[in-house]
Write an enzyme that holds these catalytic residues in place. Structure first.
Site, PDB file in Angstrom:
ATOM      1  N   ARG A 241       0.863  -1.181   0.000  1.00 25.77           N
ATOM      2  CA  ARG A 241       0.000   0.000   0.000  1.00 25.77           C
ATOM      3  C   ARG A 241       0.901   1.234   0.000  1.00 25.77           C
ATOM      4  O   ARG A 241       1.921   1.263   0.694  1.00 25.77           O
ATOM      5  CB  ARG A 241      -0.920   0.034   1.224  1.00 25.77           C
ATOM      6  CG  ARG A 241      -2.130  -0.877   1.151  1.00 25.77           C
ATOM      7  CD  ARG A 241      -3.140  -0.495   0.064  1.00 25.77           C
ATOM      8  NE  ARG A 241      -4.288  -1.396   0.032  1.00 25.77           N
ATOM      9  CZ  ARG A 241      -4.380  -2.495  -0.708  1.00 25.77           C
ATOM     10  NH1 ARG A 241      -3.390  -2.854  -1.510  1.00 25.77           N
ATOM     11  NH2 ARG A 241      -5.466  -3.256  -0.679  1.00 25.77           N
TER      12      ARG A 241
ATOM     13  N   ASP B  92       4.146  -0.384  -7.128  1.00 27.87           N
ATOM     14  CA  ASP B  92       2.858  -0.743  -7.735  1.00 27.87           C
ATOM     15  C   ASP B  92       1.733   0.027  -7.049  1.00 27.87           C
ATOM     16  O   ASP B  92       0.585  -0.044  -7.475  1.00 27.87           O
ATOM     17  CB  ASP B  92       2.615  -2.251  -7.610  1.00 27.87           C
ATOM     18  CG  ASP B  92       1.356  -2.692  -8.348  1.00 27.87           C
ATOM     19  OD1 ASP B  92       1.239  -2.368  -9.547  1.00 27.87           O
ATOM     20  OD2 ASP B  92       0.477  -3.329  -7.725  1.00 27.87           O
TER      21      ASP B  92
ATOM     22  N   GLU C 152      -2.540   7.526  -4.875  1.00 26.21           N
ATOM     23  CA  GLU C 152      -2.938   6.873  -6.119  1.00 26.21           C
ATOM     24  C   GLU C 152      -4.419   7.024  -6.450  1.00 26.21           C
ATOM     25  O   GLU C 152      -4.823   6.910  -7.606  1.00 26.21           O
ATOM     26  CB  GLU C 152      -2.580   5.381  -6.075  1.00 26.21           C
ATOM     27  CG  GLU C 152      -3.430   4.561  -5.107  1.00 26.21           C
ATOM     28  CD  GLU C 152      -3.092   3.075  -5.159  1.00 26.21           C
ATOM     29  OE1 GLU C 152      -1.902   2.732  -5.106  1.00 26.21           O
ATOM     30  OE2 GLU C 152      -4.036   2.259  -5.231  1.00 26.21           O
TER      31      GLU C 152
ATOM     32  N   HIS D 299      -1.025  -0.205  -9.674  1.00 27.41           N
ATOM     33  CA  HIS D 299      -1.758  -1.153  -8.813  1.00 27.41           C
ATOM     34  C   HIS D 299      -2.297  -2.330  -9.639  1.00 27.41           C
ATOM     35  O   HIS D 299      -3.491  -2.618  -9.611  1.00 27.41           O
ATOM     36  CB  HIS D 299      -2.897  -0.443  -8.070  1.00 27.41           C
ATOM     37  CG  HIS D 299      -3.215  -1.095  -6.754  1.00 27.41           C
ATOM     38  ND1 HIS D 299      -3.474  -0.385  -5.600  1.00 27.41           N
ATOM     39  CD2 HIS D 299      -3.307  -2.397  -6.408  1.00 27.41           C
ATOM     40  CE1 HIS D 299      -3.733  -1.230  -4.613  1.00 27.41           C
ATOM     41  NE2 HIS D 299      -3.628  -2.454  -5.081  1.00 27.41           N
TER      42      HIS D 299
HETATM   43  P1  NAI Z   1      -1.524 -11.190   5.158  1.00 30.92           P
HETATM   44  O1  NAI Z   1      -2.497 -10.697   6.167  1.00 30.92           O
HETATM   45  O2  NAI Z   1      -1.532 -12.652   4.771  1.00 30.92           O
HETATM   46  O3  NAI Z   1      -0.032 -10.853   5.638  1.00 30.92           O
HETATM   47  C1  NAI Z   1       0.356  -9.626   6.162  1.00 30.92           C
HETATM   48  C2  NAI Z   1       1.549  -9.872   7.067  1.00 30.92           C
HETATM   49  O4  NAI Z   1       2.078  -8.608   7.474  1.00 30.92           O
HETATM   50  C3  NAI Z   1       1.193 -10.642   8.338  1.00 30.92           C
HETATM   51  O5  NAI Z   1       2.061 -11.746   8.506  1.00 30.92           O
HETATM   52  C4  NAI Z   1       1.390  -9.609   9.443  1.00 30.92           C
HETATM   53  O6  NAI Z   1       1.819 -10.173  10.674  1.00 30.92           O
HETATM   54  C5  NAI Z   1       2.463  -8.730   8.829  1.00 30.92           C
HETATM   55  N1  NAI Z   1       2.603  -7.426   9.466  1.00 30.92           N
HETATM   56  C6  NAI Z   1       1.681  -6.724  10.174  1.00 30.92           C
HETATM   57  N2  NAI Z   1       2.225  -5.593  10.652  1.00 30.92           N
HETATM   58  C7  NAI Z   1       3.513  -5.576  10.238  1.00 30.92           C
HETATM   59  C8  NAI Z   1       4.595  -4.679  10.436  1.00 30.92           C
HETATM   60  N3  NAI Z   1       4.448  -3.573  11.174  1.00 30.92           N
HETATM   61  N4  NAI Z   1       5.782  -4.981   9.886  1.00 30.92           N
HETATM   62  C9  NAI Z   1       5.943  -6.106   9.155  1.00 30.92           C
HETATM   63  N5  NAI Z   1       4.955  -6.997   8.953  1.00 30.92           N
HETATM   64  C10 NAI Z   1       3.758  -6.735   9.483  1.00 30.92           C
HETATM   65  O7  NAI Z   1      -1.734 -10.272   3.878  1.00 30.92           O
HETATM   66  P2  NAI Z   1      -1.310 -10.562   2.367  1.00 30.92           P
HETATM   67  O8  NAI Z   1      -2.412 -11.266   1.676  1.00 30.92           O
HETATM   68  O9  NAI Z   1       0.051 -11.144   2.337  1.00 30.92           O
HETATM   69  O10 NAI Z   1      -1.281  -9.074   1.786  1.00 30.92           O
HETATM   70  C11 NAI Z   1      -0.349  -8.123   2.262  1.00 30.92           C
HETATM   71  C12 NAI Z   1      -0.731  -6.765   1.717  1.00 30.92           C
HETATM   72  O11 NAI Z   1      -0.542  -6.725   0.309  1.00 30.92           O
HETATM   73  C13 NAI Z   1      -2.224  -6.407   1.895  1.00 30.92           C
HETATM   74  O12 NAI Z   1      -2.465  -5.846   3.164  1.00 30.92           O
HETATM   75  C14 NAI Z   1      -2.442  -5.403   0.798  1.00 30.92           C
HETATM   76  O13 NAI Z   1      -2.227  -4.117   1.315  1.00 30.92           O
HETATM   77  C15 NAI Z   1      -1.367  -5.710  -0.232  1.00 30.92           C
HETATM   78  N6  NAI Z   1      -1.934  -6.206  -1.499  1.00 30.92           N
HETATM   79  C16 NAI Z   1      -1.588  -5.555  -2.675  1.00 30.92           C
HETATM   80  C17 NAI Z   1      -2.105  -5.976  -3.878  1.00 30.92           C
HETATM   81  C18 NAI Z   1      -1.730  -5.307  -5.175  1.00 30.92           C
HETATM   82  O14 NAI Z   1      -2.390  -5.544  -6.203  1.00 30.92           O
HETATM   83  N7  NAI Z   1      -0.683  -4.489  -5.222  1.00 30.92           N
HETATM   84  C19 NAI Z   1      -3.062  -7.103  -3.953  1.00 30.92           C
HETATM   85  C20 NAI Z   1      -3.293  -7.758  -2.682  1.00 30.92           C
HETATM   86  C21 NAI Z   1      -2.764  -7.293  -1.507  1.00 30.92           C
END
Ligand code: NAI
Length: 302
Positions: free
Chosen positions: A233, A257, A262, A294
């Site tokens: 994000r 991305d 954005e 994105h």
């Molecule tokens: P997820 O919930 O499986 O994993 C997120 C991880 O980040 C968790 O392990 C959590 O403990 C960790 N985390 C939380 N706070 C943190 C911190 N302060 N420092 C480091 N790690 C921390 O989520 P997922 O599915 O892996 O997605 C991650 C992010 O990717 C989403 O929140 C979304 O913002 C972004 N995303 C972007 C997309 C795109 O098209 N560019 C598409 C899908 C998701």
């Protein structure tokens, strides 16, 4: 159920219609092009549920307006939920659904595509060859094997990304406040990751703790010439600090991305218009910056 779908693009309509048909058409889908906001919430009148994407604003006032109109569910067609006021939703007893995992590989693989494009200057090479310029000067890359890659956030996407990086023969360093022992990753404090990684890739959610996680101080801790990639994000990176880092050479490559502001740019064809965001426009002037709008999620499977 009658569902008002905000921020609709042709591909949303294509896939949602297909899914609805496959299920026997239980839902009535109303496709709306505008983004959800305080002004457009009224378009959901008569809907039981509202379906939104990443740049739809579901703050307290919007949720209250939707609820007052009879909306009884908010369904996100994305993984991140930083754009929703969950406390307000809870108070209104409005359930919020999101996509917990729609192909983490889609985002992880796009991240790798950005890394390799920046590393081997594919974006510049493509433009050069089309101009009949076959010189290699300025296109020098580096071997991935043996490089240290820092993964910030090892959830579904971060874990998939780490798996691919290991396949390249990279040394993977990970930081996550909730480490997953089953992944067998080398978890280190964030400071150590920033200090040792040649490539830093962000895969944590945007929340108050991660807002501007990568700021001037964090960039100062990184290896000089680091490659920074953000497919998570926009607001996790302080863009102004990143520009300063690019100008000083502290950041050697930047792949984005996502971008803090954005919402006013991405997903629209603005090619015939003047871009008013000077910070974004500055980003586009660097040869070592690659921006995609994105699109990391955008695969058939996802
Ligand atoms: P997820 O919930 O499986 O994993 C997120 C991880 O980040 C968790 O392990 C959590 O403990 C960790 N985390 C939380 N706070 C943190 C911190 N302060 N420092 C480091 N790690 C921390 O989520 P997922 O599915 O892996 O997605 C991650 C992010 O990717 C989403 O929140 C979304 O913002 C972004 N995303 C972007 C997309 C795109 O098209 N560019 C598409 C899908 C998701």
């Amino acid at each position: 159920m009658h569902i008002a779908v905000f921020s609709t693009k042709p591909y949303d309509r294509h896939f949602l219609d297909a899914a609805n048909q496959e299920a026997g058409a239980p839902h009535q889908l109303t496709y709306l092009e505008p983004r959800l906001s305080r002004e457009t919430a009224v378009l959901a009148k008569g809907a039981d549920a509202v379906c939104v994407f990443v740049n739809d604003a579901a703050g307290e006032a919007v949720l209250e307006a939707l609820h007052a109109q009879g909306v009884r569910m908010l369904a996100l067609r994305c993984a991140g939920f930083n754009n929703v006021d969950l406390a307000a939703a809870r108070r209104l007893a409005l359930p919020v659904g999101r996509v917990p995992a729609y192909s983490p590989e889609a985002v992880a693989e796009h991240t790798v595509a950005m890394i390799m494009a920046l590393n081997r200057n594919i974006h510049r090479a493509h433009a050069r060859v089309r101009e009949g310029n076959f010189a290699l000067d300025g296109l020098l890359g580096f071997d991935m094997k043996g490089r240290s890659v820092g993964v910030v956030g090892t959830g579904r996407i971060g874990a998939a990304f780490a798996r691919i990086m290991r396949g390249f023969g990279c040394r993977v360093l990970a930081f996550d406040p909730a480490p997953d022992a089953e992944l067998g990753l080398d978890y280190v404090p964030l400071e150590k990751l920033l200090a040792e990684a040649d490539i830093v890739s962000l895969h944590c959610p945007l929340n108050p703790a991660t807002h501007h996680l990568i700021d001037e101080a964090a960039i100062a801790r990184m290896k000089r010439g680091v490659m920074l990639i953000n497919t998570s994000r926009g607001a996790i990176v302080d863009t102004r600090a990143a520009i300063k880092g690019l100008k000083s050479g502290a950041i050697g490559h930047l792949g984005l991305d996502v971008y803090e502001e954005e919402a006013d740019l991405f997903f629209e064809d603005l090619s015939g218009q003047v871009i008013h965001d000077d910070v974004f426009a500055r980003l586009l002037t660097f040869p070592n910056v690659l921006v995609t709008a994105h699109q990391a999620f955008f695969t058939e499977e996802a």
